[in-house]
Design a protein around this motif. Structure first.
Motif, PDB file in Angstrom:
ATOM      1  N   GLY A 166      25.973  31.649  29.961  1.00  0.00           N
ATOM      2  CA  GLY A 166      27.047  30.991  29.238  1.00  0.00           C
ATOM      3  C   GLY A 166      27.557  31.755  28.038  1.00  0.00           C
ATOM      4  N   THR A 167      27.238  33.057  27.943  1.00  0.00           N
ATOM      5  CA  THR A 167      27.705  33.892  26.837  1.00  0.00           C
ATOM      6  C   THR A 167      28.978  34.618  27.240  1.00  0.00           C
ATOM      7  N   LEU A 168      29.956  34.621  26.340  1.00  0.00           N
ATOM      8  CA  LEU A 168      31.232  35.266  26.629  1.00  0.00           C
ATOM      9  C   LEU A 168      31.056  36.781  26.638  1.00  0.00           C
ATOM     10  N   GLN A 169      31.526  37.440  27.700  1.00  0.00           N
ATOM     11  CA  GLN A 169      31.362  38.881  27.861  1.00  0.00           C
ATOM     12  C   GLN A 169      32.689  39.535  28.236  1.00  0.00           C
ATOM     13  N   GLY A 170      32.788  40.841  27.985  1.00  0.00           N
ATOM     14  CA  GLY A 170      33.948  41.615  28.385  1.00  0.00           C
ATOM     15  C   GLY A 170      33.525  42.838  29.171  1.00  0.00           C
ATOM     16  N   GLY A 171      34.465  43.479  29.818  1.00  0.00           N
ATOM     17  CA  GLY A 171      34.172  44.666  30.613  1.00  0.00           C
ATOM     18  C   GLY A 171      34.878  44.595  31.948  1.00  0.00           C
ATOM     19  N   PRO A 172      35.010  45.728  32.636  1.00  0.00           N
ATOM     20  CA  PRO A 172      35.742  45.762  33.902  1.00  0.00           C
ATOM     21  C   PRO A 172      35.243  44.774  34.950  1.00  0.00           C
ATOM     22  N   MET A 173      33.919  44.523  34.997  1.00  0.00           N
ATOM     23  CA  MET A 173      33.425  43.608  36.020  1.00  0.00           C
ATOM     24  C   MET A 173      33.936  42.187  35.788  1.00  0.00           C
ATOM     25  N   TYR A 174      34.066  41.790  34.497  1.00  0.00           N
ATOM     26  CA  TYR A 174      34.599  40.468  34.193  1.00  0.00           C
ATOM     27  C   TYR A 174      36.116  40.441  34.331  1.00  0.00           C
ATOM     28  N   VAL A 175      36.771  41.564  34.004  1.00  0.00           N
ATOM     29  CA  VAL A 175      38.219  41.665  34.203  1.00  0.00           C
ATOM     30  C   VAL A 175      38.560  41.458  35.677  1.00  0.00           C
ATOM     31  N   ILE A 176      37.795  42.104  36.547  1.00  0.00           N
ATOM     32  CA  ILE A 176      38.039  41.989  37.981  1.00  0.00           C
ATOM     33  C   ILE A 176      37.769  40.572  38.457  1.00  0.00           C
ATOM     34  N   GLU A 194      37.607  37.668  36.672  1.00  0.00           N
ATOM     35  CA  GLU A 194      38.451  36.645  36.059  1.00  0.00           C
ATOM     36  C   GLU A 194      39.937  36.906  36.289  1.00  0.00           C
ATOM     37  N   GLY A 195      40.327  38.189  36.307  1.00  0.00           N
ATOM     38  CA  GLY A 195      41.746  38.513  36.415  1.00  0.00           C
ATOM     39  C   GLY A 195      42.254  38.641  37.838  1.00  0.00           C
ATOM     40  N   LEU A 196      41.405  39.153  38.725  1.00  0.00           N
ATOM     41  CA  LEU A 196      41.830  39.375  40.101  1.00  0.00           C
ATOM     42  C   LEU A 196      41.314  38.312  41.063  1.00  0.00           C
ATOM     43  N   GLY A 197      40.309  37.583  40.657  1.00  0.00           N
ATOM     44  CA  GLY A 197      39.785  36.536  41.515  1.00  0.00           C
ATOM     45  C   GLY A 197      38.483  36.920  42.182  1.00  0.00           C
ATOM     46  N   LYS A 198      37.761  35.925  42.668  1.00  0.00           N
ATOM     47  CA  LYS A 198      36.425  36.166  43.194  1.00  0.00           C
ATOM     48  C   LYS A 198      36.420  36.932  44.511  1.00  0.00           C
ATOM     49  N   HIS A 199      37.578  36.993  45.202  1.00  0.00           N
ATOM     50  CA  HIS A 199      37.588  37.786  46.438  1.00  0.00           C
ATOM     51  C   HIS A 199      37.525  39.280  46.137  1.00  0.00           C
ATOM     52  N   TRP A 200      37.712  39.646  44.863  1.00  0.00           N
ATOM     53  CA  TRP A 200      37.563  41.032  44.431  1.00  0.00           C
ATOM     54  C   TRP A 200      36.152  41.291  43.887  1.00  0.00           C
ATOM     55  N   LEU A 201      35.268  40.332  44.014  1.00  0.00           N
ATOM     56  CA  LEU A 201      33.930  40.442  43.426  1.00  0.00           C
ATOM     57  C   LEU A 201      33.164  41.686  43.872  1.00  0.00           C
ATOM     58  N   PRO A 202      33.255  42.129  45.145  1.00  0.00           N
ATOM     59  CA  PRO A 202      32.549  43.369  45.533  1.00  0.00           C
ATOM     60  C   PRO A 202      32.931  44.567  44.667  1.00  0.00           C
ATOM     61  N   LEU A 203      34.200  44.640  44.249  1.00  0.00           N
ATOM     62  CA  LEU A 203      34.632  45.735  43.387  1.00  0.00           C
ATOM     63  C   LEU A 203      33.996  45.624  42.006  1.00  0.00           C
ATOM     64  N   ALA A 204      33.836  44.393  41.522  1.00  0.00           N
ATOM     65  CA  ALA A 204      33.182  44.167  40.233  1.00  0.00           C
ATOM     66  C   ALA A 204      31.715  44.570  40.303  1.00  0.00           C
ATOM     67  N   LEU A 205      31.059  44.212  41.411  1.00  0.00           N
ATOM     68  CA  LEU A 205      29.654  44.580  41.594  1.00  0.00           C
ATOM     69  C   LEU A 205      29.494  46.090  41.706  1.00  0.00           C
ATOM     70  N   PHE A 206      30.464  46.743  42.344  1.00  0.00           N
ATOM     71  CA  PHE A 206      30.440  48.197  42.468  1.00  0.00           C
ATOM     72  C   PHE A 206      30.497  48.844  41.087  1.00  0.00           C
ATOM     73  N   PHE A 207      31.387  48.332  40.215  1.00  0.00           N
ATOM     74  CA  PHE A 207      31.452  48.890  38.866  1.00  0.00           C
ATOM     75  C   PHE A 207      30.138  48.682  38.125  1.00  0.00           C
ATOM     76  N   ALA A 208      29.582  47.475  38.231  1.00  0.00           N
ATOM     77  CA  ALA A 208      28.346  47.174  37.505  1.00  0.00           C
ATOM     78  C   ALA A 208      27.215  48.096  37.943  1.00  0.00           C
ATOM     79  N   PHE A 209      27.128  48.377  39.232  1.00  0.00           N
ATOM     80  CA  PHE A 209      26.079  49.268  39.727  1.00  0.00           C
ATOM     81  C   PHE A 209      26.302  50.686  39.225  1.00  0.00           C
ATOM     82  N   ALA A 210      27.542  51.184  39.343  1.00  0.00           N
ATOM     83  CA  ALA A 210      27.841  52.536  38.868  1.00  0.00           C
ATOM     84  C   ALA A 210      27.662  52.633  37.357  1.00  0.00           C
ATOM     85  N   GLY A 211      28.033  51.565  36.638  1.00  0.00           N
ATOM     86  CA  GLY A 211      27.866  51.553  35.186  1.00  0.00           C
ATOM     87  C   GLY A 211      26.405  51.580  34.782  1.00  0.00           C
ATOM     88  N   LEU A 212      25.576  50.870  35.523  1.00  0.00           N
ATOM     89  CA  LEU A 212      24.144  50.878  35.248  1.00  0.00           C
ATOM     90  C   LEU A 212      23.565  52.274  35.428  1.00  0.00           C
TER      91      LEU A 212
END
Length: 442
Positions: free
Chosen positions: A114-124, A126-144
């Protein structure tokens, strides 16, 4: 990873954003710097960091060894012409940073706690919708993977080894594992003492360290440039000439110059990569455009100013041709030509603080990426993994480490640039509303 498609996406995408915005952010640098003074801060706004702390936290991830060792590696691999292509990534990166940082605040989302966060994974998400979630997960993995501390600690150890361990006979070129390991353990303990206080403590530390180190490093480089004033025009001429010929690269491969320059430029200023958006997304503001204006000053400071000074020092001293050293060792050799034995020692002080500040920021990036992947309630375990990575990086191989991280930076750029380009119309609408209100109040 850094082939033509990615270069077109990163540089071409930034150029598109520049033209699409009609250079709107470029016309408001004065307002961006005014925001940094705190005039527009509102402590009741959502977020964790002040505008200034958000910028210094983001800069601590870019104003580290990417500006000292990264430039040296770029010249070694791509010749002087690579610096020109680093400049190009910074110029178009101003527009890219404006769009990505604005989106990072505009499309903040809540993590599993429940903490407010920012970053490309949240942009994808919240901004593009949950059907883009694989792209958000891809960024999070590469970012890690891409925000590991191994390159920074590796170059810090190399610097300490050459300027401290060898002169004091604490290690030799044949036997330095014990020294490297000791430095890695001490660094891990220092970092642990800071990151145990979470992002707010990291922000306070970087807000003090980054400005002081930038000023100190700039004074050192300007001292060398002042003694070689007559050689500076020739150095610029070499950069521009080699940028379009590739003659300084084996085989005269122009494509290699461009590839190296763009990849090292991205490593330096992170425009379009997305990591810095996680810091800017934590800014305490309810005006997304305002943080975009703050973020766009980053490429100017770290690439157009600091990286240029490093490149000129390396070129005018001639060490890039007279020695086989690379990375931070090459930059240290350049400083020693003017300052003697004091050069590497002074640079060592800078490297210690710059690399540690970068390591602190990368911990935040990595933990947020991990929290997005497995849940924020588990991300605190990353502290111990991260400290072990610091120790491992202190004794690792520079070539393997750097190539791996550069590859992960390329991977991060794909979701970051795609989301920025898709959301560009919405960001521009918000920008027009903001600047219309701002102009009416003046």
């Amino acid at each position: 990873m850094w082939g033509l498609p990615l270069i077109v996406l990163l540089v071409g995408g930034g150029l598109f954003l520049l033209v699409y915005s009609r250079a709107l952010p470029y016309r408001h640098f004065a307002h961006g710097f005014a925001i940094l003074t705190g005039r527009y801060d509102n402590h009741s706004d959502q977020g964790t960091l002040s505008h200034f702390q958000a910028l210094t936290t983001a800069l601590s991830g870019t104003l580290g060894l990417g500006n000292i060792a990264g430039v040296a590696l770029a010249i070694t691999a791509g010749g002087p012409g690579a610096v020109f292509w680093m400049w190009l990534t910074a110029i178009v990166g101003i527009a890219t940073k404006f769009f990505t940082a604005t989106a990072a605040v505009m499309y903040r989302g809540y993590d599993s706690q429940g903490t407010l966060q920012g970053g490309p994974m949240y942009v994808i998400r919240e901004g593009l919708g949950k059907h883009w979630l694989p792209l958000a997960l891809f960024f999070a993995f590469a970012g890690l993977c891409g925000t590991q501390p191994v390159f920074q600690i590796n170059q810090l150890v190399a610097m300490l080894r050459g300027s401290v361990a060898y002169p004091l006979e604490l290690a030799t070129e044949q036997s330095h594992f014990g020294f490297d390991l000791t430095v890695g353990i001490i660094s891990a303990l220092l970092v642990l003492s800071v990151i145990s206080g979470s992002l707010s403590r990291v922000g306070k530390v970087t807000a003090r360290l980054v400005p002081a180190m930038v000023v100190g490093y700039m004074l050192m480089t300007l001292g060398i440039l002042a003694t070689h004033l007559s050689e500076i025009p020739a150095a610029f001429g070499l950069i521009f000439h080699d940028a379009f010929t590739g003659q300084a690269v084996a085989g005269g491969a122009l494509g290699t110059v461009i590839q190296v320059g763009v990849s090292r430029g991205a490593f330096s200023n992170e425009a379009g990569i997305g990591t810095e958006s996680m810091a800017h997304g934590a800014a305490k503001t309810n005006e997304p455009v305002r943080e975009g204006l703050v973020a766009m000053t980053g490429p100017v400071i770290d690439t157009l100013i600091v990286c240029t000074c490093t490149a000129l020092v390396i070129l005018i001293t001639g060490v890039w041709q007279s020695t086989e050293a690379d990375g931070v060792a090459l930059t240290a050799n350049a400083f020693s030509t003017t300052y003697g034995n004091w050069g590497p020692l002074l640079l060592t002080v800078m490297v210690i603080f710059l690399s540690l500040s970068t390591i602190l920021t990368f911990w935040y990036y990595g933990s947020k990426c991990l929290g997005f992947l497995i849940g924020a309630q588990h991300q605190h375990h990353y502290v111990w993994v991260y400290c072990l990575l610091i120790v491992a990086g202190s004794v690792g191989s520079i070539s393997v480490i750097f190539n791996f991280l550069i590859g992960m930076y390329a991977a991060m750029a794909i979701p970051t640039m795609l989301s920025a380009l898709i959301l560009a119309p919405r960001i521009m609408r918000a920008a027009r509303v903001y600047f219309s209100a701002f102009d009416s109040q003046r």
